[in-house]
Write an enzyme that holds these catalytic residues in place. Sequence first.
Site, mmCIF file in Angstrom:
data_model
loop_
_atom_site.group_PDB
_atom_site.id
_atom_site.type_symbol
_atom_site.label_atom_id
_atom_site.label_comp_id
_atom_site.label_asym_id
_atom_site.label_seq_id
_atom_site.Cartn_x
_atom_site.Cartn_y
_atom_site.Cartn_z
ATOM 1 N N GLY A 181 0.854 -0.688 0.135
ATOM 2 C CA GLY A 181 0.009 -0.350 0.309
ATOM 3 C C GLY A 181 0.621 1.237 -0.151
ATOM 4 O O GLY A 181 1.597 1.417 0.206
ATOM 5 N N CYS A 182 0.528 2.704 -0.530
ATOM 6 C CA CYS A 182 1.207 3.906 -0.584
ATOM 7 C C CYS A 182 1.733 4.005 1.300
ATOM 8 O O CYS A 182 2.550 4.276 0.853
ATOM 9 C CB CYS A 182 0.182 4.718 -0.917
ATOM 10 S SG CYS A 182 -0.995 5.060 -0.216
ATOM 11 N N TYR A 183 0.716 4.113 2.067
ATOM 12 C CA TYR A 183 1.240 4.386 3.105
ATOM 13 C C TYR A 183 1.844 3.244 3.725
ATOM 14 O O TYR A 183 3.011 3.555 4.216
ATOM 15 C CB TYR A 183 0.065 4.811 4.085
ATOM 16 C CG TYR A 183 -1.103 5.621 4.046
ATOM 17 C CD1 TYR A 183 -0.467 7.374 3.932
ATOM 18 C CD2 TYR A 183 -2.224 5.893 3.857
ATOM 19 C CE1 TYR A 183 -1.173 8.501 3.113
ATOM 20 C CE2 TYR A 183 -2.948 6.850 3.020
ATOM 21 C CZ TYR A 183 -2.428 7.928 2.898
ATOM 22 O OH TYR A 183 -3.468 9.657 3.173
ATOM 23 N N PHE A 210 7.656 9.960 -0.370
ATOM 24 C CA PHE A 210 7.190 9.928 -1.901
ATOM 25 C C PHE A 210 6.137 9.992 -3.145
ATOM 26 O O PHE A 210 5.560 10.744 -1.905
ATOM 27 C CB PHE A 210 7.662 7.481 -1.744
ATOM 28 C CG PHE A 210 6.829 7.547 -0.658
ATOM 29 C CD1 PHE A 210 5.928 6.494 -0.601
ATOM 30 C CD2 PHE A 210 6.938 7.666 0.722
ATOM 31 C CE1 PHE A 210 4.595 6.092 -0.184
ATOM 32 C CE2 PHE A 210 5.861 7.055 1.620
ATOM 33 C CZ PHE A 210 4.445 6.491 1.254
#
Length: 320
Positions: free
Chosen positions: A116-118, A298
């Site tokens: 996942g992104c986080y 990011f």
Amino acid sequence: MTIPHVFIDGDQGTTGLQIHARLQGRGDIVIDTLPAAYRKDPQRRAEALNACDIAILCLPDAAAREAVALVKNPDVRIIDASSAHRVQDGWTYGFPELSADQSRLIAQSKRVTNPGCYPTGAVGLLSPLVTAGLLPSDYPLAIHAVSGYSGGGRAAVERYEGVDPHRAGSSGSQQSSSLPAFQIYGLPLQHKHVPEIQRYAGLALPPVFVPAYGSYRQGIVLTIALQQRLLPAGADAEAVHACLADHYAGAQHVRVLPQAGSSALQALDPQRLNNTNNMELAVFSNPEHGQILLTAVFDNLGKGASGAAVQNLDLMLQAA
């Protein structure tokens, strides 16, 4: 030599569009997609999924599980960009920098689940410290993160920009003024990324996770505050920084800022690494107060989604 076929299932979503754009012009693969009329046709999807060499799933969780169930060809390899399989046994976690062996595991795997992104930022900061014994696995962690609104997918982009995301630029200049400039969500403290962070960071307890969206299109700043008095003896900012720097030494897409460089910073721009597959980690501290701040910057659509998927795809292609 046969050129591998890569089928993108869900190529019109936010992540799918970005993956497609990143793969355009490559001569080492053939990109397959379905025409609009067939995207929800189970038979057509099953045919495409079973005819490709590698399928990249850019779908909601339920649709991703359905797609995996449609795959009967044992030679088909899958990269799932959804959260459907991130903590499921039998799937390889697609964060190549997680350990010295992770790239090889991804390259050899038939089932890879994109982070996942986080969690990319949280796991990237925490896992090396827990492994090294500098951060207790039961430390009472609170993780704060702010993402661009594209983290909410195509629907969020349309709400903010009021236009078709295919035509939307990266500046958010067409953004609706009726939406909040900043909003914290996940207030029931049950965000779907928490089990993933706990598992791959090696935590004994679920961290408190506080996500937010800002009124910009893409980019993440994630922060984790530590109290040195709760850490093992010798686990000061210098030791924490050295651990991270050593872990990511030589990594192509993860960089740990030098301590001197971090000390000179007065602010972090979440959009600084947009349109790249890179992530920058940093360690800040106040020795007088015994406080340490871990940070990650990011692109939620880059290292946090499509960039990571392409990085994993390249590893899998190397082993083909």
